[in-house]
Design a protein around this motif. Structure first.
Motif, PDB file in Angstrom:
ATOM      1  N   ALA A 100       2.428   5.988  -3.150  1.00 16.36           N
ATOM      2  CA  ALA A 100       3.318   6.980  -3.571  1.00 16.36           C
ATOM      3  C   ALA A 100       3.001   7.377  -5.135  1.00 16.36           C
ATOM      4  O   ALA A 100       2.941   8.405  -5.670  1.00 16.36           O
ATOM      5  CB  ALA A 100       4.723   6.643  -3.289  1.00 16.36           C
ATOM      6  N   SER A 101       2.849   6.040  -5.877  1.00 18.89           N
ATOM      7  CA  SER A 101       2.729   6.311  -7.427  1.00 18.89           C
ATOM      8  C   SER A 101       1.474   6.753  -7.577  1.00 18.89           C
ATOM      9  O   SER A 101       1.047   7.578  -8.587  1.00 18.89           O
ATOM     10  CB  SER A 101       2.889   4.979  -7.826  1.00 18.89           C
ATOM     11  OG  SER A 101       1.960   3.886  -7.402  1.00 18.89           O
ATOM     12  N   LEU A 102       0.301   6.474  -6.903  1.00 19.47           N
ATOM     13  CA  LEU A 102      -0.890   6.998  -7.018  1.00 19.47           C
ATOM     14  C   LEU A 102      -1.114   8.328  -6.816  1.00 19.47           C
ATOM     15  O   LEU A 102      -1.633   9.188  -7.583  1.00 19.47           O
ATOM     16  CB  LEU A 102      -2.018   6.236  -6.321  1.00 19.47           C
ATOM     17  CG  LEU A 102      -2.510   5.073  -6.693  1.00 19.47           C
ATOM     18  CD1 LEU A 102      -3.530   4.405  -5.704  1.00 19.47           C
ATOM     19  CD2 LEU A 102      -3.279   4.978  -7.944  1.00 19.47           C
ATOM     20  N   VAL A 105       0.882  -1.264   0.202  1.00 16.73           N
ATOM     21  CA  VAL A 105       0.066   0.001   0.095  1.00 16.73           C
ATOM     22  C   VAL A 105       0.866   1.159   0.019  1.00 16.73           C
ATOM     23  O   VAL A 105       0.617   2.153  -0.541  1.00 16.73           O
ATOM     24  CB  VAL A 105      -0.966   0.105   1.166  1.00 16.73           C
ATOM     25  CG1 VAL A 105      -1.553   1.486   1.401  1.00 16.73           C
ATOM     26  CG2 VAL A 105      -2.123  -1.178   0.985  1.00 16.73           C
ATOM     27  N   GLY A 106       2.039   1.257   0.864  1.00 15.15           N
ATOM     28  CA  GLY A 106       2.908   2.235   0.902  1.00 15.15           C
ATOM     29  C   GLY A 106       3.633   2.583  -0.820  1.00 15.15           C
ATOM     30  O   GLY A 106       3.523   3.831  -1.028  1.00 15.15           O
ATOM     31  N   ASN A 145      -0.415  14.562 -11.358  1.00 13.24           N
ATOM     32  CA  ASN A 145      -0.504  14.733 -12.997  1.00 13.24           C
ATOM     33  C   ASN A 145      -1.716  15.068 -13.562  1.00 13.24           C
ATOM     34  O   ASN A 145      -1.714  16.002 -14.547  1.00 13.24           O
ATOM     35  CB  ASN A 145       0.283  13.520 -13.635  1.00 13.24           C
ATOM     36  CG  ASN A 145       1.742  13.605 -13.229  1.00 13.24           C
ATOM     37  OD1 ASN A 145       2.408  14.333 -12.834  1.00 13.24           O
ATOM     38  ND2 ASN A 145       2.424  12.407 -13.310  1.00 13.24           N
ATOM     39  N   VAL A 146      -2.703  14.207 -13.135  1.00 10.64           N
ATOM     40  CA  VAL A 146      -4.045  14.610 -13.664  1.00 10.64           C
ATOM     41  C   VAL A 146      -4.600  15.730 -13.234  1.00 10.64           C
ATOM     42  O   VAL A 146      -5.230  16.333 -13.946  1.00 10.64           O
ATOM     43  CB  VAL A 146      -4.928  13.503 -13.299  1.00 10.64           C
ATOM     44  CG1 VAL A 146      -6.503  13.549 -13.536  1.00 10.64           C
ATOM     45  CG2 VAL A 146      -4.535  11.832 -13.774  1.00 10.64           C
TER      46      VAL A 146
END
Length: 60
Positions: free
Chosen positions: A43-45, A38-39, A51-52
């Motif tokens: 971070a990538s989410l 989850v960590g 960016n979105v």
């Protein structure tokens, strides 16, 4: 005295506590693995949503 020896022998032969400890260790390892996943995913989410958000704000 024989009763004490017999009770001690039964106590040593009882393995129900060992099973509970094994399940607790497996559960804690699974929890650590889930927290790590989850960590890393979080971070990538965060980067993706940032960016979105920037793209949407720029398009407006």
């Amino acid at each position: 005295m024989n009763t004490i020896t017999h009770s001690f022998a039964e106590w040593r032969a009882d393995e129900s506590g060992v099973t509970a400890i094994e399940y607790a260790l497996m559960g804690s390892l699974i929890a650590v693995a889930i927290l790590g996943a989850v960590g890393a995913t979080g971070a990538s989410l965060l980067t993706l949503y940032t960016n979105v958000s920037v793209a949407v704000a720029t398009a407006l």
